[in-house]
Each structure stands twice: as C-alpha cells, then as structure tokens.
Design a protein around this motif. Structure first.
Motif, PDB file in Angstrom:
ATOM      1  N   ALA A   1      16.400 -60.771  69.088  1.00  0.00           N
ATOM      2  CA  ALA A   1      16.851 -62.085  68.670  1.00  0.00           C
ATOM      3  C   ALA A   1      15.950 -63.127  68.374  1.00  0.00           C
ATOM      4  CB  ALA A   1      17.936 -62.247  69.800  1.00  0.00           C
ATOM      5  N   ASN A   2      15.200 -63.521  69.294  1.00  0.00           N
ATOM      6  CA  ASN A   2      14.065 -64.501  69.401  1.00  0.00           C
ATOM      7  C   ASN A   2      13.103 -64.495  68.301  1.00  0.00           C
ATOM      8  OD1 ASN A   2      15.290 -65.901  71.594  1.00  0.00           O
ATOM      9  ND2 ASN A   2      13.768 -64.810  73.130  1.00  0.00           N
ATOM     10  N   VAL A   3      12.856 -63.127  67.869  1.00  0.00           N
ATOM     11  CA  VAL A   3      12.051 -63.077  66.624  1.00  0.00           C
ATOM     12  C   VAL A   3      12.782 -63.543  65.433  1.00  0.00           C
ATOM     13  CG1 VAL A   3      10.679 -61.357  65.176  1.00  0.00           C
ATOM     14  CG2 VAL A   3      10.312 -61.137  67.576  1.00  0.00           C
ATOM     15  N   ALA A   4      13.906 -63.302  65.028  1.00  0.00           N
ATOM     16  CA  ALA A   4      14.739 -63.353  64.294  1.00  0.00           C
ATOM     17  C   ALA A   4      14.800 -65.006  64.097  1.00  0.00           C
ATOM     18  CB  ALA A   4      15.888 -62.682  64.212  1.00  0.00           C
ATOM     19  N   LEU A   5      15.068 -65.586  65.186  1.00  0.00           N
ATOM     20  CA  LEU A   5      15.203 -66.938  65.138  1.00  0.00           C
ATOM     21  C   LEU A   5      13.971 -67.910  65.013  1.00  0.00           C
ATOM     22  CD1 LEU A   5      17.844 -67.201  68.350  1.00  0.00           C
ATOM     23  CD2 LEU A   5      18.539 -67.663  66.168  1.00  0.00           C
ATOM     24  N   THR A   6      12.941 -67.201  65.377  1.00  0.00           N
ATOM     25  CA  THR A   6      11.609 -67.886  65.236  1.00  0.00           C
ATOM     26  C   THR A   6      11.307 -68.095  63.830  1.00  0.00           C
ATOM     27  OG1 THR A   6      10.735 -67.181  67.391  1.00  0.00           O
ATOM     28  CG2 THR A   6       8.976 -67.598  65.629  1.00  0.00           C
ATOM     29  N   TYR A   7      11.578 -66.822  63.071  1.00  0.00           N
ATOM     30  CA  TYR A   7      11.066 -66.912  61.639  1.00  0.00           C
ATOM     31  C   TYR A   7      12.211 -67.296  60.757  1.00  0.00           C
ATOM     32  CZ  TYR A   7       6.828 -64.374  62.823  1.00  0.00           C
ATOM     33  OH  TYR A   7       5.582 -63.996  63.436  1.00  0.00           O
ATOM     34  N   LEU A   8      13.381 -67.632  61.274  1.00  0.00           N
ATOM     35  CA  LEU A   8      14.526 -67.970  60.353  1.00  0.00           C
ATOM     36  C   LEU A   8      14.163 -69.188  59.475  1.00  0.00           C
ATOM     37  CD1 LEU A   8      17.287 -67.113  59.313  1.00  0.00           C
ATOM     38  CD2 LEU A   8      18.085 -68.535  61.069  1.00  0.00           C
ATOM     39  N   ASP A   9      13.643 -70.069  59.937  1.00  0.00           N
ATOM     40  CA  ASP A   9      13.321 -71.488  59.334  1.00  0.00           C
ATOM     41  C   ASP A   9      12.509 -71.454  58.087  1.00  0.00           C
ATOM     42  OD1 ASP A   9      15.064 -72.737  60.987  1.00  0.00           O
ATOM     43  OD2 ASP A   9      13.412 -73.735  62.367  1.00  0.00           O
ATOM     44  N   LYS A  10      11.716 -70.298  58.017  1.00  0.00           N
ATOM     45  CA  LYS A  10      10.654 -69.968  56.955  1.00  0.00           C
ATOM     46  C   LYS A  10      11.258 -69.181  55.729  1.00  0.00           C
ATOM     47  CE  LYS A  10       6.924 -69.930  60.209  1.00  0.00           C
ATOM     48  NZ  LYS A  10       7.619 -70.189  61.541  1.00  0.00           N
ATOM     49  N   MET A  11      12.367 -68.752  55.948  1.00  0.00           N
ATOM     50  CA  MET A  11      13.166 -67.934  54.947  1.00  0.00           C
ATOM     51  C   MET A  11      14.038 -68.656  54.165  1.00  0.00           C
ATOM     52  SD  MET A  11      11.998 -65.145  55.956  1.00  0.00           S
ATOM     53  CE  MET A  11      10.972 -64.671  57.440  1.00  0.00           C
ATOM     54  N   LYS A  12      14.249 -68.053  52.867  1.00  0.00           N
ATOM     55  CA  LYS A  12      15.064 -68.510  51.739  1.00  0.00           C
ATOM     56  C   LYS A  12      16.174 -67.585  51.592  1.00  0.00           C
ATOM     57  CE  LYS A  12      11.361 -70.590  49.043  1.00  0.00           C
ATOM     58  NZ  LYS A  12      10.637 -70.628  47.925  1.00  0.00           N
ATOM     59  N   GLY A  13      17.401 -68.146  51.290  1.00  0.00           N
ATOM     60  CA  GLY A  13      18.585 -67.663  50.909  1.00  0.00           C
ATOM     61  C   GLY A  13      19.683 -68.375  50.970  1.00  0.00           C
ATOM     62  N   THR A  14      20.909 -67.920  50.735  1.00  0.00           N
ATOM     63  CA  THR A  14      22.018 -68.840  50.597  1.00  0.00           C
ATOM     64  C   THR A  14      22.179 -69.196  51.927  1.00  0.00           C
ATOM     65  OG1 THR A  14      23.616 -67.018  51.289  1.00  0.00           O
ATOM     66  CG2 THR A  14      23.035 -67.360  48.887  1.00  0.00           C
ATOM     67  N   GLN A  15      23.112 -70.512  52.412  1.00  0.00           N
ATOM     68  CA  GLN A  15      23.297 -70.868  53.584  1.00  0.00           C
ATOM     69  C   GLN A  15      24.210 -69.968  54.224  1.00  0.00           C
ATOM     70  OE1 GLN A  15      21.809 -74.160  54.722  1.00  0.00           O
ATOM     71  NE2 GLN A  15      22.597 -73.061  56.728  1.00  0.00           N
ATOM     72  N   GLU A  16      25.155 -69.202  53.564  1.00  0.00           N
ATOM     73  CA  GLU A  16      25.934 -68.349  54.275  1.00  0.00           C
ATOM     74  C   GLU A  16      25.088 -67.076  54.978  1.00  0.00           C
ATOM     75  OE1 GLU A  16      29.784 -65.539  53.108  1.00  0.00           O
ATOM     76  OE2 GLU A  16      28.693 -66.447  51.794  1.00  0.00           O
ATOM     77  N   ASP A  17      24.063 -66.838  54.160  1.00  0.00           N
ATOM     78  CA  ASP A  17      23.401 -65.698  54.772  1.00  0.00           C
ATOM     79  C   ASP A  17      22.535 -66.006  55.735  1.00  0.00           C
ATOM     80  OD1 ASP A  17      24.507 -63.743  52.924  1.00  0.00           O
ATOM     81  OD2 ASP A  17      22.686 -63.915  51.356  1.00  0.00           O
ATOM     82  N   LEU A  18      22.065 -67.098  55.615  1.00  0.00           N
ATOM     83  CA  LEU A  18      21.145 -67.996  56.681  1.00  0.00           C
ATOM     84  C   LEU A  18      21.972 -68.018  58.147  1.00  0.00           C
ATOM     85  CD1 LEU A  18      19.138 -70.280  54.676  1.00  0.00           C
ATOM     86  CD2 LEU A  18      17.908 -68.406  55.884  1.00  0.00           C
ATOM     87  N   ASN A  19      23.130 -68.787  57.885  1.00  0.00           N
ATOM     88  CA  ASN A  19      24.146 -68.852  59.020  1.00  0.00           C
ATOM     89  C   ASN A  19      24.416 -67.390  59.544  1.00  0.00           C
ATOM     90  OD1 ASN A  19      24.258 -71.405  58.594  1.00  0.00           O
ATOM     91  ND2 ASN A  19      26.227 -71.485  57.610  1.00  0.00           N
ATOM     92  N   ASN A  20      24.518 -66.444  58.850  1.00  0.00           N
ATOM     93  CA  ASN A  20      24.792 -65.052  59.423  1.00  0.00           C
ATOM     94  C   ASN A  20      23.873 -64.528  60.115  1.00  0.00           C
ATOM     95  OD1 ASN A  20      26.285 -62.583  59.761  1.00  0.00           O
ATOM     96  ND2 ASN A  20      26.373 -61.945  57.775  1.00  0.00           N
TER      97      ASN A  20
END
Length: 453
Positions: free
Chosen positions: A109-128
């Motif tokens: 979970a923490n790895v996903a949260l750490t890298y999330l800000d660097k990712m591109k995608g729809t807001q819905e997918d980012l939120n999910n």
C-alpha cells in the motif's frame, strides 16, 4: 525489486509482485520503478499477498474450536504455543509469519501511495488506486491491532501500546509503537478517506469498494466499543450492499465440502473477499468445533448442515468458508454488517428495530416456514440474542478473538480454556496475553517494546 523499496515488514519481508516486468529473474533497477498507474494497480492486485494471507493467529487463539492431543502434536511449535497462549511465544522468524504477512500488505500500500503522485490517468482511476491502497493498509493495521494489542479502553488508550504505523516508503525512519488511540485514529482516517475515493461496485470482490470501506469502519468502531459510529457506518454499507444468501438454495448434503460459491464469484453476501493463510491447525479435518457451539444450532437451522462436516466420532469440523475453498474466509460480508446494525439498535435501546434486523438475517438460515422470530423485552435480552448469533454466523473468520476482548471489557467474563494432555490452560478476562507476543526477531531488529506477559 522496486528502487528504494523499504523493509517495511520490519524483518525479512520483501515485496513480491506477481505480474509482468516485476517477476523478471534479474531486472534492472530502472525497470523495477513503477512507471504507470497500471503498475500500481498490479501491486494492489497481487492476490496471493493482499487477499490470501490474513493472519491466522486470532483464530488459532480463539475458542471456536479445540484440538486433540494427537492433532496438536502434529503441528509446529508456533501453532502449539499459540493454541495454549504460551507466555513466551517464539513466533516463526523471518518473512513467513502473521506479522510479516500483514506488514507486507502495508508495504504494498505504501509503495502505491508513494508513487501515485507521479502517475498519469483519469481522476477516477487515480482516486480508485489511492482508495484501494488506503483500504489495504487500514485492513492490515486492523488485523495486527486485533492480535497484538489489548482491547480498546477509552480511559487508557493514550498510554496503552498500539502498533508500528508505517505510513510511507522511507526505509530510514525508525520503527516505534504508537499508542492504541493513535493506532485506531490512523485506521479510521485511512478508511474514511478511502470510502470517499472508492467505487460503489469494484471490478471484482478481491478489490475494495465504498461499502467495503464503510463496513471495515464499522468493524473498527465496534472494536473501540464506539457503537454509535459503528451503527452509522454499518448502515451506510448496507445502503449500498444488503443482499443476503438464502441457505435454502444451498446443497445441504453433509458430504458436500465447501457448499458456498467458488472464490471470485459474485456471491450475494460478500463485499470484500480475502482469506486467512492456510494452516493445518484450522483445517476442517483437524479443528474440532466447540461442542456447545455446535449444539446451539437447532435442527431446522440450515447452518447445522451447511457449516459443519461430521467427523463420525461425535465431533464436527467447520466447512462453511465463504471463500468456497479450504481456506478460511477473512473478508467482509453483509451478514456481519447486519449483525453490527442490529447491535447498534440494541445499544441505542431500539429493541424492535434490533430484532427486526436480526430476524431478517436469521430467516434466511432456517428451513422455509420453520423460523420463529426472536423477541426481546429489553436491550440486554436483545444483545444476548445478537451476540449468540454473531458467534454462530462469524465463526472462524478471525473476529472471535476481538469479540472476546471487547465483551470482557463490558463484564462478559468470558474465560477461554484448553485441556492438553490432562493439563488445564486458562485465559482469564483481564489476562495481558490477549495481546500476543510480537515476533522476537522484530523486537531484536527494531527495539520496540514487547507486550507484557
């Protein structure tokens, strides 16, 4: 492994990603850095880690079952000692124990949260993705809390020991135990944020959803004995998913093992699917259901046939896994949220509402036209019925251990007993061993305080 991935399981636990470029034998450091939102979703879809390795220690320690002396001798030392609540429990060292499994999920979970800000995608997918990560972290924290801390007490929560709260992917931060209040506050904050981000209906039951987050919030508040908030979130969860399984539609042949729908199916009651890591100690052929618990089911109660296998020696095993497999179910289902809603109404002195909800559930468990609705004259009587049915409905799901602890805080005076080779082992209501010992290698590595004996 992913670049800069920390040892967040606190000892020997490495993140094992089961898909695509993350499973190369000798990947380059650059290739192992998540580069897309799909990479992060792959981490959170690592089913063997995040959905099939819930800690088994809560069920090993609880009183839904017993073991024969012969069966007990066939188990490993960890399981034998957990079964008798050994004061000096030497948990299995390394990355194959309950503590490590739980913190691997925190790590993912923490790895996903750490890298999330660097990712591109729809807001819905980012939120999910963010919502999923927060849900998994909170779920793992809650499982650890149920096993390795004492029952929540509002009067002592600021001094009672909680758990290590690893909240990011920085390996250089020291490990320390939070207070029990801080622990629950973090779990609740994660889940409330997750609930606002997750979809109403996930792509599959192994992914979290909004009703799953609300139900897990209710479970956390129940453990805190904050019944008003428990009821609020149970009702919210049921607003979105409230279907019940009619046991009359199941095959009640006693020779049918695992009568519930196969894993990954859209089961009527399952909100979020996960399993307890398999152990021979809790196998339906090894663990014998407590005889008084089995006898509490009436003849017209279909659960007596659906949930149990006859060992042909006056003992019974548990086969009612909502996982539909040999692995015990540790997820979230609507029968649990109905029971939490019923308990909320009883605690609020809304007796008729409490019994209406309870009877709505029970009607689905009895042979057609044989169920006689339960009636209660006061809140105490209603709670008695609700707790009896909670024990029956939710056995072998990792929840009984928490229930014993919270109810003993309210004077239930539940005493757990084991008899092994003629010797009596007993756990009294105020015994500090309700907070299991933390693995010794974690203590040695981090210097955190061990639970008292």
């Amino acid at each position: 492994m992913i670049k800069n991935l920390p040892l967040l399981v606190l000892y020997f636990a490495t993140l094992q990603i089961g898909c695509g470029k993350y499973t190369d034998a000798k990947p380059s450091e650059k290739d192992n850095i998540p580069s897309t939102l799909e990479d992060l979703q792959s981490i959170l879809d690592n089913d063997p880690e995040l959905n099939q390795r819930s800690p088994k220690a809560a069920d090993l320690s609880a009183d839904d079952y017993f073991l024969t002396d012969l069966n007990l001798e066939s188990l490993n030392a960890y399981e034998r000692r957990t079964y008798i609540w050994s004061k000096r429990e030497l948990f299995m060292k390394g990355n194959h124990n309950d503590w490590a499994y739980a913190y691997k999920n925190v790590n993912s979970a923490n790895v996903a949260l750490t890298y999330l800000d660097k990712m591109k995608g729809t807001q819905e997918d980012l939120n999910n993705v963010k919502g999923q990560a927060l849900f998994h972290r909170a779920n793992a924290f809650l499982q650890v809390t149920f096993i390795w801390t004492l029952a929540y007490d509002e009067q002592t929560a600021d001094t009672d020991l909680g758990i290590p709260l690893r909240l990011d992917a920085d390996p250089n931060k020291s490990t320390k135990r939070s207070t029990l209040r801080q622990t629950y506050e973090q779990i609740i904050n994660d889940l409330k944020t997750a609930a606002g981000l997750l979809p109403l209906v996930p792509r599959g039951i192994t992914r979290p959803s909004k009703p799953a987050a609300y139900a897990l919030l209710a479970r956390a508040y129940m453990a805190m004995r904050n019944y008003k908030e428990m009821g609020k979130y149970a009702i919210l969860s049921l607003h979105y998913k409230n279907s019940l399984k009619d046991y009359n539609t199941l095959d009640t042949n006693s020779f049918i093992l695992f009568p519930f729908a196969p894993r990954f199916s859209n089961d009527a009651e399952i909100i979020f699917g996960s399993n307890i890591v398999h152990t021979p100690a809790l196998n339906y052929a090894t663990a014998k259901i407590d005889s008084s618990l089995y006898k509490s089911f009436s003849q017209n109660d279909l659960r007596k046939k659906v949930l149990f296998s006859d060992n042909s020696n006056a003992t019974f095993g548990f086969k009612g896994n909502y996982s539909g497999t040999i692995n015990l179910f540790s997820g979230i289902a609507t029968n649990e949220t109905y029971l939490m809603q019923a308990e909320y109404f009883a605690r609020m002195d809304l007796i008729d509402s409490a019994m209406f909800v309870l009877n709505k559930l029970l009607e689905k468990r009895f042979v057609v036209n044989t169920f006689i609705p339960l009636k209660a004259g006061n809140a105490r009587e209603a709670l008695y019925y609700i707790h009896e049915e909670r024990r029956k409905e939710l056995m072998m799901r990792g929840l009984r251990w928490m229930d014993v602890k919270r109810l003993n805080k309210e004077g239930a005076n539940i005493r757990l007993k084991r008899i092994v080779n003629g010797q009596l082992y007993e756990l009294l209501p105020d015994d500090p061993r309700y907070a299991l010992p933390i693995p010794e290698d974690v203590i040695e590595m981090t210097g955190i305080e061990q639970n008292r004996e």
